[in-house]
Design an enzyme around this catalytic site. Structure first.
Site, PDB file in Angstrom:
ATOM      1  N   ARG A 138       0.760  -1.121  -0.097  1.00  0.00           N
ATOM      2  CA  ARG A 138       0.054   0.068   0.026  1.00  0.00           C
ATOM      3  C   ARG A 138       0.903   1.281  -0.012  1.00  0.00           C
ATOM      4  NH1 ARG A 138       0.896   1.187   5.226  1.00  0.00           N
ATOM      5  NH2 ARG A 138       1.046  -0.472   6.791  1.00  0.00           N
ATOM      6  N   THR A 139       0.125   2.419  -0.433  1.00  0.00           N
ATOM      7  CA  THR A 139       1.081   3.642  -0.586  1.00  0.00           C
ATOM      8  C   THR A 139       1.595   3.991   1.015  1.00  0.00           C
ATOM      9  OG1 THR A 139      -0.510   4.259  -2.177  1.00  0.00           O
ATOM     10  CG2 THR A 139       0.936   5.808  -1.442  1.00  0.00           C
ATOM     11  N   GLN A 140       2.824   4.214   1.035  1.00  0.00           N
ATOM     12  CA  GLN A 140       3.426   4.591   2.121  1.00  0.00           C
ATOM     13  C   GLN A 140       3.971   6.207   2.048  1.00  0.00           C
ATOM     14  OE1 GLN A 140       5.799   0.889   2.444  1.00  0.00           O
ATOM     15  NE2 GLN A 140       5.487   1.316   5.025  1.00  0.00           N
TER      16      GLN A 140
END
Lengths: 256, 278
Positions: free
Chosen positions: A33-35
């Site tokens: 997921r986008t961090q």
């Protein structure tokens, strides 16, 4: 805050792809997921004026501190009545653009006299952003949406966590800090097109002087009842002889 | 309709190229008590005949609100109608949730029609046995649609469905061109008079009919008993006036005389229509 993020990375029960972590063949947890954002756009500005809406953004997409792409269009028309501008992760913005294109296409395919107006599109965007935020996999953007339909002007913002609101003048990124005070001082509801553009250019100039991720290459989008037009790229004249720029380290000996 | 060997399954075509089960379903609509719909430039009115199965029971509810801007009147198997109502309500509320705006009625009826079509093409299903008169608003203004068990939908200026609806349809056919300039109240009176034609051996009362209205400035709502009764009473008043004012026309010319009754005039049409051949 860091604590929570670390604990979250360790969380093994997030098995599904959408939850963002998966056990791979090497046994390690791989976060999907986008961090953090990678290719980013800086500020976007938006104001209402007498005949409609004006949006402004530069054409830079940075890769960290490098100005990697200098002809990136961060303003995009949505359907007939609206325009969208985004800052933040540009690949997520492209994803959102695709979603909105699909939305407006389906709207057209009904082939009836109904169309999605800016308010509806804003609401739809908000739903997307908020639901991704709930999955801890946000679309890393701060988005401005402006439009005119049936004489009504609409200007709204959605953030990556689903915070959304409408206002007469809006900005994202550094624009919130550097441009909005100027907008608060100078904005009037009955500004002409020229006055509106001049006000935006003033703010863009401030951003160019002070925001290091900006470049001197801009586009302005105009939405009126007639439709959407996005200008070709232009530059603004700068003046580095201003007194504020003389001897910049006067108050900070040793810095450069 | 004649019984034949191609009508067992909805998925069986007859040699004449017909789907008899679908046609039988449309017959089912004609068995239900009547429902009427009509629209003007600003409002749509729905009316229903409320039939109680016995003196001891209450009548079946046939007027339903779907959203602030949409409502339905149904005729046929009301149980099927209720299920479709639930579907329509959920579509409307989904649209509201995502777009914060009302679902245009023209799009809702397409969704209902597509759902009904599925039941005409699956061997394990049967068509819905209910006809829906859908009244609602979208950007183009007020609309009246009819959703058929066949999966078709039609737009109307005015329409009637259910048993003895032909009488109401005749009333509407004669006058529909005047409807668009009617006021809201005139439209309601027309609806009541149309419904009256579909009643058999009964006086029009607020207990045996129902009226619902929707308009740009008026959310869909069903009129309560008192308001309804006062409309019915004004019908009676006009009837009395019409009787006093004009001598009775010979029956043969009344039909022609009805053709343009309220042309330009702000009052309701003469309530004294020629008795119809049933």
């Amino acid at each position: 805050m860091e604590h929570a993020i670390e604990a979250f990375k360790r969380e093994e029960s997030l098995g599904a792809r959408h939850s963002g972590a998966a056990a791979a063949s090497d046994g390690k947890i791989h976060i999907e997921r986008t961090q953090y954002p990678y290719v980013t756009g800086s500020s976007v500005l938006g104001i209402k004026y007498k005949d409609g809406i004006l949006l402004a953004a530069d054409m830079a997409a940075s890769y960290g501190s490098t100005k990697r792409y200098k002809s990136f269009q961060r303003l995009k028309p949505v359907g007939k009545h609206a325009v969208i501008g985004a800052s933040g992760e540009m690949s997520d913005f492209q994803q959102i653009s695709t979603m909105l294109d699909e939305l407006t296409l389906r709207d057209q395919m009904w082939d009836d006299s109904n169309t999605l107006g800016p308010h509806e599109i804003h609401s739809y965007l908000n739903r997307i952003m908020y639901q991704r935020r709930n999955k801890f996999d946000p679309l890393w953007n701060n988005i401005i949406l402006g439009g005119v339909k049936n004489g009504k002007k609409y200007l709204g913002v959605v953030s990556m966590i689903g915070v959304h609101f409408e206002d007469d003048h809006v900005a994202t990124g550094f624009g919130q800090h550097l441009a909005r005070p100027e907008l608060r001082k100078q904005w009037r509801a009955d500004m002409t097109l020229e006055e509106g553009v001049r006000l935006l250019e003033k703010c863009l100039l401030v951003l160019y002087y002070r925001d290091r991720s900006s470049i001197n290459k801009y586009q302005i989008a105009k939405v009126t009842e007639e439709g959407v037009t996005i200008s070709s790229p232009f530059a603004i004249e700068t003046n580095w002889d201003l007194e504020a720029f003389q001897n910049p380290t006067k108050n900070a000996e040793g810095s450069w | 309709m004649f019984r034949n060997q191609y009508d067992t399954d909805v998925t069986t075509w007859s040699p004449a190229g017909r789907l008899h089960q679908v046609e039988y379903a449309m017959e089912g609509v004609k068995q239900g008590s009547a429902a009427v719909g009509l629209k003007c430039k600003t409002h749509v009115v729905l009316a229903s005949v409320n039939k109680a199965s016995s003196e001891l029971s209450s009548y079946q509810k046939k007027l339903f609100k779907i959203d602030e801007n949409i409502g339905v009147a149904m005729a046929g198997i009301i149980a099927d109608g209720r299920v479709l109502c639930k579907f329509m309500r959920s579509e409307c509320i989904y649209h509201q949730f995502v777009f914060e705006a009302p679902l245009p009625v023209s799009r809702l009826v397409v969704q209902v029609a597509d759902k009904a079509q599925v039941c005409t093409q699956r061997s394990w299903k049967r068509p819905y046995g209910v006809g829906l008169l859908v009244a609602g608003l979208d950007e183009a203004g007020p609309h009246l649609y009819y959703n058929c068990p066949s999966g078709n939908y039609y737009e109307y200026y005015a329409f009637a469905i259910g048993s003895r609806s032909q009488a109401a349809k005749t009333y509407l056919e004669r006058r529909f061109e005047t409807f668009k300039d009617c006021s809201r109240d005139e439209l309601i009176r027309h609806a009541l008079l149309a419904v009256k034609e579909s009643l058999q051996d009964e006086e029009l009362k607020s207990t045996n009919c129902g009226i619902a209205v929707v308009g740009a400035d008026e959310d869909f709502h069903i009129l309560d008993g008192e308001t309804l009764q006062s409309f019915i009473d004004t019908l009676e008043d006009n009837k009395a006036e019409a009787k006093e004012a004009a001598p009775e026309d010979p029956a043969s010319t009344s039909g022609g005389g009805e053709a343009g009754p309220s042309a330009g005039a702000a009052e309701e049409p003469p309530a004294e229509a020629t008795p119809m051949d049933m």
